[in-house]
Design an enzyme around this catalytic site. Sequence first.
Site, short mmCIF file in Angstrom:
data_model
loop_
_atom_site.label_atom_id
_atom_site.label_comp_id
_atom_site.label_asym_id
_atom_site.label_seq_id
_atom_site.Cartn_x
_atom_site.Cartn_y
_atom_site.Cartn_z
N LYS A 136 36.81 43.26 33.59
CA LYS A 136 36.96 41.85 33.30
C LYS A 136 37.28 41.05 34.56
CE LYS A 136 39.00 42.71 28.76
NZ LYS A 136 40.28 42.59 27.96
N GLY A 137 37.78 41.74 35.57
CA GLY A 137 38.39 41.06 36.71
C GLY A 137 37.51 40.08 37.46
N GLU A 178 32.26 42.35 42.59
CA GLU A 178 33.58 42.93 42.26
C GLU A 178 34.69 41.95 42.58
OE1 GLU A 178 34.85 45.39 40.83
OE2 GLU A 178 33.83 47.29 41.21
N ASP A 179 35.77 42.04 41.84
CA ASP A 179 36.98 41.29 42.17
C ASP A 179 37.66 41.93 43.38
OD1 ASP A 179 37.64 43.62 40.77
OD2 ASP A 179 38.99 42.63 39.35
N ASP A 195 39.53 48.80 45.52
CA ASP A 195 40.85 49.38 45.75
C ASP A 195 40.65 50.85 46.12
OD1 ASP A 195 43.69 49.56 45.66
OD2 ASP A 195 43.66 50.06 43.54
N LYS A 213 41.12 46.24 49.50
CA LYS A 213 42.43 46.82 49.80
C LYS A 213 42.19 48.20 50.43
CE LYS A 213 45.46 46.38 46.28
NZ LYS A 213 46.17 46.94 45.10
N PHE A 232 50.30 45.20 44.82
CA PHE A 232 49.63 44.96 43.54
C PHE A 232 49.56 43.46 43.32
CE2 PHE A 232 48.87 44.68 39.04
CZ PHE A 232 47.82 45.58 38.92
N ASP A 273 44.65 41.04 36.56
CA ASP A 273 45.72 41.06 35.55
C ASP A 273 46.69 42.21 35.76
OD1 ASP A 273 43.91 43.22 34.86
OD2 ASP A 273 44.97 43.33 32.96
N ARG A 325 45.71 36.52 34.48
CA ARG A 325 44.33 36.32 34.94
C ARG A 325 44.04 34.86 35.24
NH1 ARG A 325 41.41 41.03 34.11
NH2 ARG A 325 41.85 42.22 32.22
#
Length: 176
Positions: free
Chosen positions: A41-42, A99-100, A103, A131, A152, A159, A165
């Site tokens: 969802k990001g 992509e958001d 990681d 990241k 984080f 979220d 969000r």
Amino acid sequence: MSKKLVPVISQQEIADTVKRLAQELDRDYGDRAPVLVGVLKGCFIFLADLIRQMQTPIQSIELIRLSSYGSATESSGEVKVLVGLPESAIANQHVILIEDIVDTGLSTTTALQLLQAYNPASLKLCSLLDKPERRRVPVAIDYLGIIVPNLFIVGYGLDVNEQYRQLPAIYALEDE
Ligand code: 5GP
Ligand code: MG
């Protein structure tokens, strides 16, 4: 323990970054209308802002959903495709995965493998955030927004347990 939100990336820096990424995509794609595949969802806020800054025509917007981190902030390492897409949306198309954040790289790698199996004409990766300190598998990001430290973070689509969000900027969630 209660948490506090510490500003990491401002609304203005996000807007400038989204605009720069849109310009890079416009420069590289011209009139080769790409298919943009967002990872839910990001990505949803980034994707919505990005496409409104792009001049390049877009062939289609597709959305996939992968299993996320359990409920906490650590990856189990296993990624499943919860909602995929038809092969016909990807075959012979110029595809950009949106992509958001990259990681560990596990979910992005899963998404890239899924798309590659459908034989796109080309496949690139655009991520708002990176990241790199947390990487477990190497990922080449073709269009990168901002490198973030190993914190984080929440907001602008990201979220924790479905909260935060909707925040217009990006914050680190830290113990009070
Ligand atoms: P991966 O670890 O597979 O590269 O990232 C998987 C997903 O975890 C990302 O797409 C994103 O949705 C989520 N994620 C990774 N790092 C963070 C973070 O710092 N904050 C939040 N809220 N989600 C993250
Ligand atoms: Mg994601």
